[in-house]
Structure formats: C-alpha cells, structure tokens
Write an enzyme that holds these catalytic residues in place. Structure first.
Site, mmCIF file in Angstrom:
data_model
loop_
_atom_site.group_PDB
_atom_site.id
_atom_site.type_symbol
_atom_site.label_atom_id
_atom_site.label_comp_id
_atom_site.label_asym_id
_atom_site.label_seq_id
_atom_site.Cartn_x
_atom_site.Cartn_y
_atom_site.Cartn_z
ATOM 1 N N HIS A 1 39.683 -36.124 51.541
ATOM 2 C CA HIS A 1 39.615 -37.327 50.706
ATOM 3 C C HIS A 1 38.824 -37.157 49.422
ATOM 4 O O HIS A 1 38.825 -38.034 48.574
ATOM 5 C CB HIS A 1 38.998 -38.481 51.497
ATOM 6 C CG HIS A 1 37.515 -38.345 51.638
ATOM 7 N ND1 HIS A 1 36.937 -37.585 52.608
ATOM 8 C CD2 HIS A 1 36.489 -38.852 50.891
ATOM 9 C CE1 HIS A 1 35.621 -37.631 52.480
ATOM 10 N NE2 HIS A 1 35.318 -38.379 51.446
HETATM 11 C C1 UD1 Z 1 33.637 -42.687 48.919
HETATM 12 C C2 UD1 Z 1 32.512 -41.805 48.359
HETATM 13 C C3 UD1 Z 1 32.524 -40.446 49.059
HETATM 14 C C4 UD1 Z 1 32.490 -40.622 50.572
HETATM 15 C C5 UD1 Z 1 33.637 -41.514 50.996
HETATM 16 C C6 UD1 Z 1 33.648 -41.719 52.500
HETATM 17 C C7 UD1 Z 1 32.028 -42.254 45.998
HETATM 18 C C8 UD1 Z 1 32.081 -41.687 44.629
HETATM 19 N N1 UD1 Z 1 32.670 -41.557 46.937
HETATM 20 O O1 UD1 Z 1 34.855 -42.079 48.529
HETATM 21 O O2 UD1 Z 1 31.386 -39.728 48.658
HETATM 22 O O3 UD1 Z 1 32.607 -39.344 51.177
HETATM 23 O O4 UD1 Z 1 33.534 -42.774 50.330
HETATM 24 O O5 UD1 Z 1 34.882 -42.196 52.960
HETATM 25 O O6 UD1 Z 1 31.429 -43.285 46.207
HETATM 26 N N2 UD1 Z 1 40.486 -47.553 49.682
HETATM 27 C C9 UD1 Z 1 41.204 -48.408 50.498
HETATM 28 N N3 UD1 Z 1 40.544 -49.086 51.476
HETATM 29 C C10 UD1 Z 1 39.201 -48.970 51.660
HETATM 30 C C11 UD1 Z 1 38.463 -48.104 50.815
HETATM 31 C C12 UD1 Z 1 39.123 -47.411 49.836
HETATM 32 O O7 UD1 Z 1 42.404 -48.541 50.378
HETATM 33 O O8 UD1 Z 1 38.673 -49.611 52.579
HETATM 34 C C13 UD1 Z 1 41.196 -46.772 48.653
HETATM 35 C C14 UD1 Z 1 41.300 -47.459 47.345
HETATM 36 O O9 UD1 Z 1 42.573 -47.255 46.894
HETATM 37 C C15 UD1 Z 1 40.327 -46.714 46.449
HETATM 38 C C16 UD1 Z 1 40.245 -45.351 47.059
HETATM 39 O O10 UD1 Z 1 40.536 -45.544 48.450
HETATM 40 O O11 UD1 Z 1 40.744 -46.681 45.143
HETATM 41 C C17 UD1 Z 1 38.907 -44.698 46.890
HETATM 42 O O12 UD1 Z 1 37.891 -45.468 47.497
HETATM 43 P P1 UD1 Z 1 36.341 -45.372 47.037
HETATM 44 O O13 UD1 Z 1 35.541 -46.184 47.946
HETATM 45 O O14 UD1 Z 1 36.213 -45.611 45.583
HETATM 46 O O15 UD1 Z 1 35.949 -43.867 47.247
HETATM 47 P P2 UD1 Z 1 36.213 -42.903 48.478
HETATM 48 O O16 UD1 Z 1 37.295 -41.988 48.066
HETATM 49 O O17 UD1 Z 1 36.379 -43.613 49.778
#
Ligand code: UD1
Length: 363
Positions: free
Chosen positions: A207
């Site tokens: 991820h």
């Molecule tokens: C974040 C952390 C990463 C950590 C990870 C754990 C940052 C920069 N990164 O990454 O260090 O290892 O969490 O999982 O903060 N999304 C959903 N549903 C959710 C959450 C996210 O659909 O419940 C999707 C969204 O499209 C979003 C993408 O995932 O744009 C990224 O989510 P985000 O929380 O920004 O970062 P992670 O990739 O999860």
C-alpha cells in the site's frame, strides 16, 4: 481533590489504532485520556473493526478528515486538530508513528505550546521521497518526549542532534500482539475460507505510496506475484485497488491463478493468517515486525527498511520488487528463533510510557 492531568491521543490510521489499544488502557490509570480520531481511515475494516476487536474506548472527537492529497489532507488535519486542542486544553499530546495525522497533530500542538510525546520515535528510511519519512523527522524535532523502540532509532535521533528526553520504551505493537495471541486460534476457519493449507501460502500486502501510486512499480509487483508458485492471499488496501483500476491493471491481476484479492482484514484475522503463512510479503512496516514476532519470514517489497534488526536477524529479506531477489530469498534458510526485545527491565512499553509521562508532567 487535585484534577488528573489531561492527555490527548491523536490517531487516524490502522497502525495507530493498534498502538493506541494497550496504551489507552494504561494511560487512563493515571490521567484523563481523550482520544481524537482524525478520520484519515474511515472504512469499517480500516477503522471500526480495530476499535471493537481491540476494545479501544470510542473516540471523544472524530474530525472526519477523509482522503485527499498530502498537502490538503495535512492542512485540513492541522486546522481541525488545532480547534479540538483549543477546546480540550490538554497537558500533553501523544502522537503515534508517521502518518499525516501524526505530523498535523504534532504541529498543531507545537503551535499551541502543548508538549508532545512521540511514540515510535527515531525510525528512518533515509528517503525523503517517502511521505512517512518527512512526517517522522518533523514530528521528532517537535517532540518533548521521544519514545524510541530500538537502539538504531536512538542512534538516528542523536545523529540529528536530538539528545534529550529520549526513552527506550519497547514496542506497543508487540505488547498488543502478545495480549491477543490467545485470541486468534492457530487453526481457525479462515484457512478453509481461502482454501489454503497451513505453511503453504503467502500473505501479501502492498500500500505504500511509492509502490501503489506508480504504474512501473505496480507492473513489477505483478511480475513478483506471477513468479511465485504458492497460493497468494492479498488483502488489498483501498488505495492500491484504486490505482490498479486507474492503470487498468486490476483485470490482469485477477487473471493470476494462484492469487486471491480480498478486502482489508480486521486485526485478529490478519494475525491468524500471518501466523500460519509460509511467508509474509509486504511493504508495511508494522507487518514486518509482526511477521518477525510470529516467527514467519518476511519478503519486504522495498529496497530498505526502518526495522533493520529484523534483517540482521536473518528473517526479513529486502527483495524490493525484483524477481531475482525474490528467487534468491526463497532459497535462503530461515532462522525461526530469536526475537526483538520488547520489554525493557520487564516492564510493558505502555507502563514505561505512562510513568515517563507522569514524571514529565510533575510540577
Ligand atoms: C496511511 C499512512 C501510512 C500507513 C497507512 C496504514 C500517510 C502518509 N500514510 O497510508 O504511513 O502505513 O496509512 O494503512 O499518512 N482509503 C479508503 N478507505 C479508508 C482509508 C483510505 O478508501 O478507510 C483510500 C482513499 O482512497 C485514500 C487512500 O486510500 O485516498 C489513501 O489513504 P490515506 O489514509 O491517505 O493513506 P494510506 O495509503 O492509508
């Protein structure tokens, strides 16, 4: 009667919920503990399932931040964290790990002159192109109490000129895993659900932005999966699925015969599968440690790791996204013994932290 000091924990993403679980229990023995959930993760399997399985008290505040670009997500987080902290007026703010929620909460607290304790301080990949590296470096420099988990982390902090209020604290992820060991049955129905045998499958996750946002890296990941003979179970992060769709790769991944793409799993189910996998293949920092603790070898889909001790112990192989490195790693003998030290002087990490915070706040 004197009032208990108020401690705020700010969390927003899966690995932070896991670390909060043992600490929330311990902190509330001495302090009034308020939990702010930023809403960075919001899907049931990415958030609520952790609170219910790990019996974490419901958050007192939910900032509902949701997704977005790094700058805009961090900006919104900063504004909402500041407003929440202004109304709570805590004596200290606890921040966890290296997400955008971590940095924004630390920055909001620093500007309000509220002392910060950083849990999992001092970890470095030495790659400024990783959003997590920027978050952790800045958070460490804003913090008044730095709980570091390994000697390497201490060295990193000292090299950056941070020399005061560093405390070796062990690792909260091990503490909670230890508490949950009895709760995930060795031979649960999960293996039937995915039709795999113990020690005859690989559990895969990917991820990290530098992997999941890049077409080139996702294509390399596909080659890695195709080069693997064993059944592969892949609980895919929503970000990865979104990008596989964007690059029109999802249908190609679905054609890989031995690959099952499934939704993200709750914590106990993940540990159950991990404990029975032949290998764990991941770019997650937390899973590298969990695999190590469960005695499973890890194939890390990155060229470097913050958890260097797992590599020197011979149980973590940095294969990046290279098929030849994968083949070489699969031939390596795996050492099953040895573990990272996670209790210091026989004290649980959460207890070390509670005592240190109490000391820090003493008038
Ligand atoms: C974040 C952390 C990463 C950590 C990870 C754990 C940052 C920069 N990164 O990454 O260090 O290892 O969490 O999982 O903060 N999304 C959903 N549903 C959710 C959450 C996210 O659909 O419940 C999707 C969204 O499209 C979003 C993408 O995932 O744009 C990224 O989510 P985000 O929380 O920004 O970062 P992670 O990739 O999860």
């Amino acid at each position: 009667m004197t009032k208990k000091p108020v401690i705020v924990s700010v969390v927003g993403a899966r690995p932070q919920f896991v670390k909060l679980a043992p600490l929330a229990r311990e902190i509330s023995k001495s302090f009034r503990h308020i939990i702010i959930h930023t809403g960075q993760h919001y899907d049931f399997n990415m958030s609520d399932s952790f609170f219910s399985q790990l019996k974490i008290p419901a958050p007192d505040y939910n900032l509902g931040i949701g997704s977005g670009g790094h700058g805009s997500q961090t900006g919104r987080l900063l504004e909402k964290c500041e407003a929440a902290l202004l109304s709570i007026k805590p004596d200290m703010v606890l921040v966890y790990g290296d997400t955008n929620s971590t940095l924004a909460a630390a920055l909001a607290a620093a500007k309000l002159l509220i002392p910060i304790a950083h849990i999992e301080a001092g970890l470095r990949s030495f790659r400024r192109d990783m959003p997590e590296e920027v978050n952790r470096v800045l958070t460490d420099h804003l913090s008044s109490l730095l709980f570091y988990p390994t000697p390497t982390a201490k060295k990193n902090l000292r090299a950056e000129g941070i020399k005061k209020r560093l405390l070796l604290s062990g690792d909260l992820m091990y503490e909670i895993l230890d508490q949950c060991l009895k709760r995930f049955e060795k031979k649960g129905p999960l293996l039937n659900r995915y039709q795999v045998e113990p020690e005859e499958f690989i559990l895969v996750t990917l991820h990290r932005a530098e992997n999941s946002d890049s077409l080139e890296r996702l294509q390399k990941f596909k080659k890695i999966l195709q080069a693997t003979q064993l059944p592969l179970i892949f609980p895919a992060h929503p970000r990865t699925i979104k990008n596989l769709k964007k690059y029109k790769l999802l249908s190609e991944f679905k054609k890989i015969d031995n690959l099952q793409i499934i939704p993200p799993l709750p914590y106990l189910e993940m540990l159950n599968l991990m404990s029975q996998a032949k290998y764990v293949m991941t770019d997650s920092g937390g899973m590298q440690k969990e695999a190590f603790f469960l005695g499973r070898p890890c194939l890390t889909l990155r060229p470097e790791t913050e958890w260097v001790e797992t590599v020197t112990a011979g149980r973590n192989f940095l294969i990046d996204l290279s098929v030849s490195k994968l083949r070489r790693a699969l031939k390596q003998p795996v050492r099953r013994r040895g573990t990272l030290k996670y209790k210091i002087n026989n004290l649980q990490p959460s207890e070390i932290m509670r005592r240190a915070i109490a000391n820090f706040l003493k008038p």
